[in-house]
Structure formats: C-alpha cells, structure tokens
Design an enzyme around this catalytic site. Structure first.
Site, PDB file in Angstrom:
ATOM      1  CE  LYS A  78      -3.955   1.842   2.666  1.00  0.00           C
ATOM      2  NZ  LYS A  78      -4.834   1.590   3.842  1.00  0.00           N
ATOM      3  CB  SER A 153      -8.179   3.309   2.670  1.00  0.00           C
ATOM      4  OG  SER A 153      -7.343   2.757   3.659  1.00  0.00           O
ATOM      5  CB  SER A 177      -8.264   0.461   5.609  1.00  0.00           C
ATOM      6  OG  SER A 177      -9.023   1.601   5.362  1.00  0.00           O
TER       7      SER A 177
END
Ligand code: GLN
Length: 484
Positions: A78, A153, A177
C-alpha cells in the site's frame, strides 16, 4: 496453469524445489501487471527494477539454503508504507513527488525474508475512505466487476491480489481498511493485534488505531506474511515485547468445540439481507462441522462509528500537520511563510482529508475536548471491555465484515454517511486493538461476501488457526473472479 495463478504457499514450494526461479516469478507478475492492470488500476507505482533486484537477492538466499517460508514470493505494498528511494504518495497530491530516504520496518522485514516488492498500490488519500474513490489519482476497480469499487482504503492492495497481479500484499487498517476491501474482493485480510507489527514508516493516520497487516488468497498465505512482517521494533514506541506472530501451527486447529459469539447488533437491519443470509448459511455449515454459536449483545457497538469519527480525525488532524510543503513533497507559493503553507495545504489536500482535519481540530479544541475526544475515549474503553468480556467465554466474535457487497464506482459519493457506516462491523477491533480477520464465506448477487472473526489481544495465532479451520469447514477453495 500460469505462475501468477499459484498462491504464495505454492509459489514458495516451487521456488524451494527449484522448479522455478525467483526472477521467473517476479517477471511473470510484472508482465501481468503491465498487460492487465489497466483494467484494475491497482498500482500507483510499479518498481520493475527494484523487484528484479530483490528477486536476485532472494535467489541467492534460496541457493545458499537460507530461504524462509516466503523467499522469492513477491508482495505489493500500500502506498502509505515508506520505501527507500521509491515514491510514496499516500494517493495524495501533497506527497506527489515525495521519495522517502528510509524503509518502513515491514519493508526491511520483507527484504530479510526475501520477498521482492513489486510496487505501490492505490488507496483512499491518506487511507481515509472505504472505496478507493478518494485517491487523488484514480479509483481502483473490483476484479469481480470493474464497474464496482474494490473497497478501501487498501483497495489497490486487495484488487492486486484478487486480480492475480500479486500473490500477497500489505494494507493498513485504522477502521477496517484491510478487512473491508478483502471482503469486497473475495480474498483474506488480517489486522493483527495493535503493536505486533511495527508502524515505523507507515504514514500515520490515527496512530492509536493504525495497524499494518497482510492480504492473501487464503488463510495460510496470509498467516505466513503476518509471520514475516511482525516482531518487536525499538523504533515504534507502541511495539509489543513479544510481537512476533508464528504461523507454524496455523493448520493445527479444529472447529470441534470452538465457540463463537454472534453479536446481534452486527446481524441487524443495517446489514444487507443478502450478506446476512450468506453469513448465516456459512454458520449452518460450520455448525455441522462441530462449531458452536451463541447470540450475544454487545450494545456499545452501536456507538462505534460515531466514536471512530471523533478519534480518527482528531489524531489525523495532529498527524497531518507535518505536511506543510516545506519538508515533504511539492510546495505551492503564497504570501510569505503562512501563505506558502496555506496554498500548499489548501490546494494539495483533497476534500475528504480537509474535512477530517477540520473535524479533528474542532474535536480537540479547548472547550470541546471533554465533550468529544474524552467522551469518545470513554466509549472506546467500554467497547473494548465488552469484547474482552466475551472473549472469556468465546474463541472469537463472528459477524459479516461489511454490511454490503461491492457497489458501483460513484454510487455512494453523494451519500458520505452511508459510506462511513460501512465500517460498522470492523471498527470495534481497532478500538480494542484486537486481531481481526476477514475471509470469503460465499457470494451474494455473484459478488464476494466476507466473514469477520475477531479475537482477544495477543490471540493472533489462535485466531489464524480458527480462521484456517473455518476456511476448511466451509470447504471453499479460493474462488477466482469470473472475469479473469
Ligand atoms: N473507512 C474508514 C475511514 O474512512 C477506515 C479507513 C481505514 O481503516 N484506514 O476512515
């Protein structure tokens, strides 16, 4: 079957057996990313050169008999996890040009384990969102249907694993997330106990809630990645002393006699009927396999989202103060010093980030602190205590991961409240620092549904074992998105 279809455990075995080289594995994923990621938009930055260099280092480990369980198996990160010399944007224009001069602790650990880093995946700006639509660059797409969101996310990390662009990825989880996008993309996502994976080098959002964690196609792969990245780190003051997570016994569990609490608050009307039916069907299957279920009430769950939207923005408002156009990323010129900062922050932060900074600043301001932040911390303690109480009696708390399946891109942009309620089931684990894992449990409208299991602090190994036996009990092999 192509290399990219193999899961992490299978790849690691082939690498150790010399059936395939680390270079071949990395090249297979890089070329798939190059030809297919235009459909999913899961990567912000691909690091082909770095990944090949990492692959050669991994091959040297394998050749010297020094390889570990994941040596040579690539990972996608990420883009809020700092990578030395590789752009790290948090999907924000304010970090558009930022290149960290150091690696996050988890990145160091991946290098030590011999896991090549393929690149950096898309996210909601600064991890604020649940659909990946808050990325300042572009939304990522769900591999099950590219008109739908992958969740967020960590949407890019979930889409990359689901679309077989990476066998494994790392996400971060502040309110759900990792687990929610895993659920929407039909993969496994695990948030470890707070403090078992170092946050050093993770760009902070809500520091008391943030945790880095692994995503994979099945529980075993995910557990192996948790093992690789966990462990004490002196650079993170909240790192626990016995942080290392062991995956050694992940396959030893059994469903027989396992007791699960079903909080009635997480099976209520807020949960889409199709999702609820799917999870209930899975529960019936697990009951036949010898697991026991009991409905309980954890009333503080009702206040989870409200509490989260005080604490997370409050901490974010403080954490994001460092982005002033002076130390990191681009700078826009204004009138004098204050003008520079105002221009930079005003133009380069996206609307959701600005909203949260304002809410957080308000909640922490003199005169309101007691009414909001302090109160929220009290509710948080209550919520953690209710969960801890149920862990006295139950192995895990079980619920749907997300109240809804994947929804159309743009479908909820006019309904921010609905978008925030999506974290209803996942937030309690962040509040209490509990380990929590989402795994696929079936389909609703042909889209993946995730089941969420949450266990006590430091119960990560046991939770992973339980998740593995649930995966077995449901008898579902990893299901590929139909469009692949
Ligand atoms: N969706 C939640 C939010 O918008 C959680 C995000 C996260 O866990 N990083 O804040």
């Amino acid at each position: 079957m192509s290399l990219t279809q193999l899961n992490a455990t299978e790849l690691a075995r082939s690498l150790r057996a010399r059936e395939v080289s680390a270079r071949e594995v990395v090249d297979a994923f890089l070329s798939r990313i190059e030809s297919e990621d235009a459909h999913y938009k899961s990567f912000l930055t691909v690091d082909a050169e770095g990944a090949r260099r990492d692959a050669d280092a991994a091959q040297a480990l394998l050749d010297n008999g020094k390889g570990g369980p994941l040596t040579g198996v690539p990972v996608a990160l990420k883009d809020n996890i700092s990578t030395n010399g590789l752009r790290t944007t948090c999907a924000s224009k304010i970090l558009d040009t930022y290149v960290p001069p150091f690696d996050a602790h988890v990145v160091e650990r991946l290098h030590a384990a011999g896991c090549p880093v393929l690149g950096k995946t898309n996210l909601d700006e600064f991890a604020m969102g649940a659909s990946c639509e808050n990325s300042a660059y572009f939304p990522s797409r769900n591999p099950w249907d590219t008109d739908l969101v992958p969740g967020g996310s960590s949407g890019g990390s979930a889409a990359a694993v689901s679309a077989e662009l990476a066998p494994l990825s790392l996400g971060s989880d502040t309110g759900g997330s990792i687990r929610q996008p895993a659920s929407l993309c039909g993969i496994v996502g695990f948030k470890p106990t707070y403090g078992r994976v170092s946050r050093y080098g993770l760009v902070a959002f809500g520091s008391s809630l943030d945790q880095i964690g692994p995503m994979g196609r099945n529980v075993e792969d995910t557990a192996l990645l948790a093992e690789a990245i966990s462990g004490h780190d002196a650079m993170d003051s909240t790192s626990l002393p016995n942080a290392a997570i062991s995956a050694a016994e992940v396959k030893q569990g059994t469903l027989k006699g396992k007791k699960f609490a079903l909080p009635k608050e997480l099976f209520a009307d807020e949960i889409d009927a199709g999702v609820r039916e799917c999870v209930e069907l899975a529960i019936e299957t697990l009951t036949r396999e010898g697991a026991q279920f009991q409905e309980v009430s954890l009333p503080s769950i009702a206040y989870g989202v409200t509490t989260y939207y005080i604490i997370a923005p409050a901490e974010a408002s403080s954490n994001l103060a460092r982005f002033d156009g002076i130390r990191f990323g681009p700078r826009l010129e204004g009138e004098g010093h204050i003008g520079n900062v105002a221009e930079t922050r005003g133009k380069l932060f996206g609307p959701e980030v600005k909203l949260r900074i304002m809410v957080g600043t308000y909640a922490l301001s003199a005169g309101y602190y007691d009414a909001y932040y302090l109160r929220a911390q009290q509710v948080r303690a209550l919520m953690a205590a209710e969960f801890e109480q149920s862990f006295q009696e139950f192995d895990a708390v079980l619920s749907p991961t997300s109240p809804v399946v994947a929804f159309p891109i743009g479908g909820l942009v006019d309904d921010p409240m609905q978008l925030k309620l999506i974290d209803f089931c996942t937030i309690p684990a962040n509040m209490g620092g509990f380990p929590s894992i989402s795994l696929p449990c079936g389909l609703s409208n042909d889209l993946p549904v995730g089941m969420l299991l949450t266990g006590p602090v430091m119960g990560d190994e046991k939770l992973l074992q339980t998740a593995y036996s649930v995966e077995r009990g449901l008898g579902r092999d990893y299901r590929r998105p139909p469009i692949l």
